[in-house]
Design a protein around this motif. Structure first.
Motif, PDB file in Angstrom:
ATOM      1  N   LEU A 213      67.998 -25.181  13.372  1.00 57.56           N
ATOM      2  CA  LEU A 213      66.683 -25.771  13.663  1.00 57.56           C
ATOM      3  C   LEU A 213      66.101 -25.095  14.772  1.00 57.56           C
ATOM      4  O   LEU A 213      64.850 -24.557  14.595  1.00 57.56           O
ATOM      5  N   PRO A 214      66.668 -25.428  15.778  1.00 60.49           N
ATOM      6  CA  PRO A 214      65.896 -24.965  17.120  1.00 60.49           C
ATOM      7  C   PRO A 214      65.635 -23.283  17.151  1.00 60.49           C
ATOM      8  O   PRO A 214      64.855 -22.794  17.583  1.00 60.49           O
ATOM      9  N   LEU A 215      66.669 -22.659  16.465  1.00 58.35           N
ATOM     10  CA  LEU A 215      66.580 -21.107  16.557  1.00 58.35           C
ATOM     11  C   LEU A 215      65.527 -21.038  15.495  1.00 58.35           C
ATOM     12  O   LEU A 215      64.584 -19.937  15.635  1.00 58.35           O
ATOM     13  N   LEU A 216      65.310 -21.345  14.240  1.00 57.26           N
ATOM     14  CA  LEU A 216      64.119 -21.135  13.576  1.00 57.26           C
ATOM     15  C   LEU A 216      62.795 -21.598  14.048  1.00 57.26           C
ATOM     16  O   LEU A 216      61.628 -20.954  14.149  1.00 57.26           O
ATOM     17  N   HIS A 217      62.803 -22.673  14.791  1.00 57.83           N
ATOM     18  CA  HIS A 217      61.610 -23.179  15.458  1.00 57.83           C
ATOM     19  C   HIS A 217      61.142 -22.021  16.666  1.00 57.83           C
ATOM     20  O   HIS A 217      59.945 -21.688  16.781  1.00 57.83           O
ATOM     21  N   ASP A 218      62.080 -21.532  17.288  1.00 59.65           N
ATOM     22  CA  ASP A 218      61.713 -20.449  18.372  1.00 59.65           C
ATOM     23  C   ASP A 218      61.264 -19.053  17.707  1.00 59.65           C
ATOM     24  O   ASP A 218      60.444 -18.621  18.034  1.00 59.65           O
ATOM     25  N   LYS A 292      59.483 -32.694   4.595  1.00 62.35           N
ATOM     26  CA  LYS A 292      58.591 -33.113   5.746  1.00 62.35           C
ATOM     27  C   LYS A 292      59.343 -32.858   6.942  1.00 62.35           C
ATOM     28  O   LYS A 292      58.785 -32.480   7.931  1.00 62.35           O
ATOM     29  N   LYS A 293      60.436 -33.507   7.316  1.00 61.07           N
ATOM     30  CA  LYS A 293      61.237 -33.528   8.537  1.00 61.07           C
ATOM     31  C   LYS A 293      61.330 -31.963   8.942  1.00 61.07           C
ATOM     32  O   LYS A 293      61.033 -31.739  10.193  1.00 61.07           O
ATOM     33  N   ILE A 298      60.606 -27.222  12.544  1.00 59.54           N
ATOM     34  CA  ILE A 298      60.476 -25.830  12.662  1.00 59.54           C
ATOM     35  C   ILE A 298      59.117 -25.332  12.910  1.00 59.54           C
ATOM     36  O   ILE A 298      59.040 -24.443  13.856  1.00 59.54           O
ATOM     37  N   LEU A 299      58.099 -26.101  12.447  1.00 54.69           N
ATOM     38  CA  LEU A 299      56.581 -25.566  12.936  1.00 54.69           C
ATOM     39  C   LEU A 299      55.988 -26.426  13.790  1.00 54.69           C
ATOM     40  O   LEU A 299      54.733 -26.474  13.859  1.00 54.69           O
ATOM     41  N   ASP A 300      56.886 -26.918  14.688  1.00 54.38           N
ATOM     42  CA  ASP A 300      56.264 -27.741  15.706  1.00 54.38           C
ATOM     43  C   ASP A 300      55.562 -27.073  16.685  1.00 54.38           C
ATOM     44  O   ASP A 300      56.159 -26.040  17.131  1.00 54.38           O
ATOM     45  N   GLY A 301      54.553 -27.326  16.894  1.00 58.10           N
ATOM     46  CA  GLY A 301      53.181 -26.473  17.799  1.00 58.10           C
ATOM     47  C   GLY A 301      52.669 -25.419  17.089  1.00 58.10           C
ATOM     48  O   GLY A 301      51.671 -24.992  17.535  1.00 58.10           O
TER      49      GLY A 301
END
Length: 946
Positions: A213-218, A292-293, A298-301
């Motif tokens: 999840l952090p990689l997808l977020h970045d 939703k979680k 992933i799309l935070d920001g």
């Protein structure tokens, strides 16, 4: 002289000072001249030094410019160096080291910003073009990496993993249905279960590994910063929406419309509705919440895309789920759909808060409104179904007639329907609040009262189908009594109130009184002096006493009584009063009127017939025999059973208190509350009434199970009936109808001969002698009942799919004779297969006689089959059996009626009929086939009753 000297001295000093001042002035003038020459020289020197100073300043400025240039060049060179390193990482691609790749993109983006702000450099444009091209290539690879990473780690969730995330109470059993909805029935939850479900903890499934999840977020952040929001949106939507839909398909969700629903058989549709309820809970509480979680993580920001992505990912799945609910709500209404509609309404209300939370954003408004619209539509359909049900009950046009006057299938169905309504009390109250602000308890009471009234109106109409008015009253008595007792045992009593119960108890009493009046008035008239005198026409005899009745008239009275009583016995023994307390009370009420009148009539006029020829032709029954025969009334016996019982009575054998045979399928089903008529009067609602009598899903018409059997009536006064001596007619008949035995003694009886007395004494003595010898022989021989043991019990070709039910059963039993002095002969065996304790599925007769010597064993084989072409096995039984079959095993009861003779040589024998009960035979089926055998450890002994 002193003053002049002083003045002289002062003058000298003044002169000295004057000279000193002149010298000082001279020196000062000289110094000024010297300094003036220095100033001239310094000016010349300054003029000479000015070019040198100018040159030195220029050199210093040049040094400073060189230092600045070197520093600027160093910065530019470092940017070129960083660009080169970033380019190398970007050209290698993100698959080797994604974190370094993302750092390189950040560095490249920083370099572009640097050269963009320093466009004065000659190389800036070239560098910017190269950097932008490289950045575009990097973002393109980044998109591919995001798509690849998201796709690789986005897999459909297997159903087993989803079930593990549910609370224990909702996890499916081996049959695939949640434990607290075991009968798929979909029965509504109790308040305690609802509260436990509200507090139940759901564990969200892991849709994507947390380390990814952090990689997808970045990656998402980089794409958003590069202005590739639309690409990010499409990739995320396409990937996650497809995976979510696959997860639902694996679970069993399919898109079904109104046309598909209309074509389905009810059993199939009911199963799909039950599954839909579970799917909705799993989808909202697990899959949608999980989506939703991860979407938020992933799309935070990236706030502009987050809500839109979640909406687009879930829109198709939500549409598929809700479309099925809409199709059910809009499909043709029928009574059996009410409870599944309530279940659907209940799950929508349960999920309302989660739906509001998950789909609370502006992007999800359509889905939120669609869910709310479905909830309201289900509530409307339930209300409309209530109205339809009331009309269907009151206007029920089926021609089903219960020939034995027992509880009508419509009654048991409607009462069961009402009982189920009260299992949904909390749901119904919520539903009523959707449309009416009134007290929901009052609304529920109003609905129940209207249904009960509609049922009574329908029963009044059906009662008119009987030609016999006494059977009409018995039918109404049975049905109203069943309604009252069912209400008393249910929560409906609290809403309908004690007044309603008391009113309908009085209605039961009225029908009972009407039955007694119509059925027994004519036969009682035969036993009254007034009734007999009016039918005169024969000559009076002198020895008739004060009664003035001739012997011929007495004979005619006895013949008329016999004929009428036999006719009543023949007909009304086939009638049924399924409730034991009501049955005994009604028999007692009749006996309290009939037997005293008959005893009085026989005692008064019997000797007139006994002194003539063939007295047994006229006096066929003693009061005791009449009493025993009265115990056969309302048992639903067939004509063959009546004849067998009559032979037993005439042979002097005492039956078991006139009670019905435990293994008689008709009577057993009455005792169980199924209220079916005997085999000759068995009726099944026609297909035209199928909508009113659903076959599956919810339990069958409820009756009186053994555990709810009424207690035996107390001695003396019977509840629900008047005290002894109360006469059911408008007024009691004159006292003469009861005939005081002391009023008129018959001369013939007084003149009975000594021979008759001697003969009677001899008969009594011989009877006592035979009875005593039989007891002695029984004690000497000590007969023991045979022992039955099940060796094998198998089922083949079981097909529990409506509308046809077929099956073959085969049973092998070992029977052992434990006696040491008695041989047992078996003349006839009747075999029965029951399901659900006492529902008869099949029967067969084995007429091959055999015998067992002392201390020997034999084998009994029985084969039974059922081909339900005529739909004699009720739909609810087939449905329940099919559901139990889906668990892998079904429990049957195998029972036998055995006619035996215990024999010792040629001088002693005793005939006995026995009931053999082999209960709870658990048959395990292989796979999906219809073949099964009793489990290896399932062999068991049978119970034997005489």
């Amino acid at each position: 002289m002193g003053v002049p000297q002083a003045m002289e001295a002062l003058r000298e000093r003044a002169e000295f000072i004057k000279e000193s001042l002149q010298k000082s002035q001279t020196i000062t003038d000289n110094m000024v001249a010297i300094l003036g020459s220095f100033d001239h020289r310094l000016s010349a020197l300054e003029t000479a030094m000015r070019p040198t100073q100018i040159r030195t300043h220029s050199i210093r400025r040049a040094h400073e410019n060189i230092d600045k240039t070197l520093k600027a060049a160093e910065v530019i060179l470092s940017q070129f160096d960083l660009t080169r390193k970033a380019e190398a990482k970007i050209l290698r691609g993100p698959h080797e080291d994604l974190e370094s790749y993302l750092e390189a993109i950040d560095q490249l983006r920083s370099n572009v910003k640097f050269f963009s702000s320093n466009k004065s450099f000659k190389c800036s444009d070239g560098v910017l073009n190269h950097a932008n091209q490289l950045l575009a290539k990097a973002i393109s690879k980044l998109e591919e990496e995001f798509r690849k990473l998201l796709s690789n780690y986005s897999k459909p969730v297997e159903p087993d993993r989803l079930f593990e995330c549910l609370p224990d109470s909702l996890r499916p059993s081996s049959s695939g249905s949640p434990r607290n909805h075991g009968d798929g029935s979909g029965k509504s939850l109790t308040d305690h279960q609802e509260k436990s479900l509200e507090n139940a903890v759901y564990t969200l499934p892991i849709l994507i590994p947390p380390r990814v999840l952090p990689l997808l977020h970045d990656l998402a952040q980089q794409m958003a910063q590069a202005g590739h929001q639309q690409q990010l949106f499409r990739i995320y939507r396409d990937t996650r929406a497809s995976v979510l839909e696959q997860s639902l398909r694996k679970l069993g969700v399919e898109r079904l419309g109104k046309d598909d629903v209309q074509k389905m058989q009810w059993e199939v549709l009911e199963a799909k509705i039950g599954n839909w309820i579970h799917y909705m809970r799993i989808a909202v509480k697990l899959l949608f919440a999980g989506e939703k979680k991860i979407c938020d993580q992933i799309l935070d920001g990236v706030d502009s895309l987050r809500d839109q992505c979640f909406a687009e990912v879930t829109v198709n799945s939500v549409s598929v789920l809700l479309s099925f609910g809409e199709a059910i709500a809009k499909s043709k209404r029928s009574p059996e759909k009410l409870f599944v509609l309530l279940d659907m309404f209940e799950i929508m209300r349960e999920l309302h808060s989660e739906i509001e939370l998950l789909f609370g954003s502006k992007a999800c408004i359509e889905m939120r409104e669609a869910a709310l619209s479905l909830t309201k539509r289900l509530a409307e359909t339930v209300q409309e179904t209530f109205v339809d049900f009331e009309e269907a009950v009151e206007k029920d046009a089926t021609k089903t007639t219960v020939l034995d006057g027992t509880v009508h299938p419509l009654t048991s169905y409607v009462i069961n329907y009402v009982k189920f309504l009260f299992d949904y009390q909390s749901t119904l109250k919520q539903l009523f609040r959707e449309f009416d602000a009134s007290d929901p308890d009052a609304l529920l009471a109003s609905v129940t009262t209207r249904i009960m009234q509609a049922l009574q109106n329908s029963l009044d109409g059906k009662s008119k189908q009987y030609r016999d008015p006494s059977l009409t009253q018995l039918f109404l008595m049975n049905n109203v009594h069943y309604i009252v007792r069912s209400v008393q045992r249910s929560e409906a009593k609290d809403l309908l109130g004690d007044d309603w119960v008391q009113i309908h108890r009085r209605i039961v009493q009225q029908h009972a009184n009407q039955y007694k009046r119509i059925s027994w008035a004519k036969i009682l008239q035969c036993l009254s002096v007034q009734g007999g005198a009016s039918g005169g026409g024969s000559a009076m005899v002198a020895d008739g006493g004060a009664s003035g009745i001739s012997r011929a008239m007495v004979k005619d009275r006895f013949k008329t009584f016999n004929a009428q009583f036999e006719e009543l016995h023949q007909r009304q023994s086939q009638w049924t009063v399924p409730d034991s307390e009501l049955r005994e009370s009604l028999r007692l009420a009749v006996a309290e009127v009939l037997l005293p009148a008959y005893r009085s009539f026989q005692k008064r006029f019997g000797p007139m017939v006994e002194n003539g020829k063939n007295p047994q032709k006229y006096i066929r029954y003693s009061p005791e025999v009449l009493d025993r025969m009265m115990n056969e009334f309302f048992e639903g016996k067939t004509w063959s059973e009546q004849k067998r019982n009559r032979r037993a009575v005439s042979g002097g054998q005492i039956l078991s208190n006139g009670q019905p045979d435990l293994l008689d399928s008709h009577n057993q089903q009455h005792d169980k509350g199924e209220y079916q008529s005997s085999e000759s009067t068995h009726h099944v609602p026609p297909s035209a009434s199928h909508d009113l009598y659903p076959g599956a899903g919810y339990p069958p018409a409820m009756g009186y199970p053994p555990s709810m059997e009424y207690p035996p009536p107390p001695p003396g006064q019977y509840p629900g009936y008047p005290p002894p001596g109360y006469y059911p007619y408008a007024q009691a008949p004159p006292a003469a109808a009861h005939y005081n035995a002391t009023v008129h003694q018959q001369h013939g009886f007084e003149r009975s001969s000594g021979f008759s007395r001697c003969f009677l004494t001899t008969i009594i003595f011989l009877t006592l002698l035979i009875f005593t010898s039989s007891i002695v022989m029984w004690l000497v021989l000590r007969p023991q009942l045979p022992v039955f043991h099940v060796d094998n019990f198998s089922v083949s070709n079981l097909n529990a799919t409506l509308p046809t039910f077929t099956a073959n059963w085969e049973a092998n039993l070992t029977v052992r004779n434990p006696n040491t002095r008695l041989k047992i002969e078996f003349s006839e065996l009747q075999n029965f297969v029951f399901y659900d304790e006492d529902y008869l599925l099949a029967s067969a007769i084995t007429s091959r006689p055999f015998s067992l010597e002392t201390k020997t064993s034999g084998v009994i084989s029985a084969k039974l089959s059922e081909n339900n072409k005529d739909n004699l096995v009720e739909n609810w039984v087939v449905d329940k059996l099919a559901k139990e079959r889906s668990n892998g095993s079904v429990s049957f009861n195998f029972r036998m009626l055995v006619w035996t003779t215990f024999r010792s040589g040629l001088w002693w024998n005793r005939h006995l009929s026995m009931k053999v009960l082999c209960e709870d035979l658990q048959v395990t089926f292989v796979g999906a086939s219809g073949n099964g055998n009793i489990a290896a450890n399932g062999h068991r002994d049978c119970l034997v009753f005489v």
